[in-house]
Scaffold this motif. Structure first.
Motif, short mmCIF file in Angstrom:
data_model
loop_
_atom_site.label_atom_id
_atom_site.label_comp_id
_atom_site.label_asym_id
_atom_site.label_seq_id
_atom_site.Cartn_x
_atom_site.Cartn_y
_atom_site.Cartn_z
N SER A 6 108.74 -30.45 -35.18
CA SER A 6 109.29 -29.28 -35.99
C SER A 6 108.82 -27.97 -35.85
O SER A 6 109.55 -27.05 -36.18
N ASP A 7 107.37 -27.92 -35.50
CA ASP A 7 106.86 -26.43 -35.40
C ASP A 7 107.50 -25.91 -34.02
O ASP A 7 107.37 -24.49 -34.13
N HIS A 169 111.09 -35.61 -41.63
CA HIS A 169 109.54 -35.37 -41.02
C HIS A 169 108.87 -34.68 -42.28
O HIS A 169 107.61 -35.19 -42.60
N ALA A 170 109.50 -33.66 -42.84
CA ALA A 170 108.73 -32.74 -43.93
C ALA A 170 108.24 -33.72 -45.11
O ALA A 170 107.30 -33.58 -45.60
N ASP A 171 109.35 -34.55 -45.61
CA ASP A 171 109.11 -35.38 -46.75
C ASP A 171 108.05 -36.38 -46.45
O ASP A 171 107.20 -36.33 -47.21
N SER A 174 104.50 -34.35 -46.32
CA SER A 174 104.17 -33.97 -47.71
C SER A 174 103.54 -35.24 -48.47
O SER A 174 102.90 -35.17 -49.43
N ASP A 185 107.97 -35.91 -35.39
CA ASP A 185 109.18 -35.51 -35.82
C ASP A 185 110.16 -36.23 -35.12
O ASP A 185 110.60 -35.76 -33.99
#
Length: 331
Positions: A6-7, A169-171, A174, A185
């Motif tokens: 992701s980054d 991936h973000a969820d 978190s 990701d």
């Protein structure tokens, strides 16, 4: 915590339009495999939901999953493998199980079958049962990590208990990312619903949990399915009983009575029939040892098994849940 995809904005771990895997740096895959081998947790994408992965053979690593998810229950966890050959080494797959695997693997189907290799998937991961829940995931990034690791990886949904399963991936980060050494990701989950679970044991196959592989699809391969009945406890996502010893269990004991084995917790003198879950009072250590120590105590043929008081917080809630079941107060 390490991560890739992701980054960097390179689409690593995604699928190309032609459907082929665009895995990204092999170093990242190998890094995830090394983290698993070291007993660390890895955030792993599958086609169903993001999973919180650990070496299925390592009870301490498995205990860390329960701790990271919070308010845990010792349900059996799904062992993810890279190929059918590995699955067949771990589980006893009969002709019906093999037919289902050949029809729906890789994919969102979990098979519950008798365990063959008890060291490959530890007691804690199996909730002390004589069966194993196993599947070959469809996500290419998950399969690449599994192949690099070489063993089974348990990976329940990466959410904290009581919250929706993460499908991005973000969820996932978190929810439980802080507990992971590596996060991968793989893009949004294609299925976004936990796998179908089918028990292939004595009698007709049983549908233990519905999912993306439908009843009709399953019955087209193996015929009519029975309902869960007593086998429900063998499935992730269902209430499950752990291993119950032959000897009666007495919980919240100040010490053993004559003829009893004793599962201590915290400082306690060594002695015959004493099995200390954690001399330092570490709940993760106690969780990792619980099933094996119940078995070891039972093998001494005591008149009963007394268990010290376990703090009812964090992993202690799950330990006490299992102990109350073993003592006959629940289930």
């Amino acid at each position: 915590m390490g991560e890739y995809g992701s980054d960097r904005g390179q689409g690593e771990g995604q699928l190309r339009p032609d459907g082929q895997a665009e895995i990204g740096p092999q170093a990242a895959i190998e890094g995830a495999a090394r983290a698993l081998a070291a007993g660390e947790l890895v955030l792993l994408p599958t086609e169903t939901v993001y999973g919180l992965g650990a070496d299925a053979a390592n009870p301490t690593a498995v205990a860390a999953i329960f701790a990271a998810k919070g308010r845990p229950r010792f349900n059996p966890l799904i062992a993810h493998v890279a190929d059918l050959e590995t699955a067949a080494r771990i589980a006893m797959l009969d002709d019906r199980a093999l037919a289902l695997a050949q029809a729906f693997w890789p994919g969102p189907l979990t098979l519950v079958a008798p365990i063959r290799d008890t060291e490959a998937v530890c007691d804690l991961a199996r909730a002390g049962l004589d069966t194993v829940a196993i599947r070959l995931p469809g996500h290419p990034l998950a399969r690449a990590v599994l192949a690099a690791f070489g063993g089974a990886v348990v990976a329940p949904s990466a959410n904290r208990s009581g919250r929706p399963s993460p499908t991005t991936h973000a969820d996932a980060v978190s929810e439980t990312g802080e507990a992971c050494a590596v996060t991968l990701d793989g893009g949004p989950c294609e299925v976004g619903l936990e796998s179908t679970v089918v028990a292939v044991l004595d009698g007709p196959p049983r549908l233990l949990r519905p999912g993306a592989v439908t009843r009709a699809q399953l019955e087209a391969v193996v015929g009519p399915l029975a309902e869960a009945a007593d086998d429900a406890r063998r499935s992730p996502g269902r209430m499950a009983l752990h291993y119950a010893p032959d000897a009666p269990v007495r919980i919240d004991a100040a010490g053993p009575q004559a003829g009893e084995a004793f599962l201590a917790f915290g400082p306690w003198p060594d002695g015959e029939g004493v099995f200390n879950l954690s001399p330092t009072g570490d709940l993760a250590e106690a969780a990792a040892k619980l099933f094996s120590y119940l078995r070891a105590a039972d093998r001494t043929h005591p008149v009963g098994i007394a268990v010290a008081t376990i703090p009812d917080q964090g992993l202690g809630e799950a330990i006490n849940d299992r102990l109350r079941r073993a003592a006959g107060f629940i289930g």
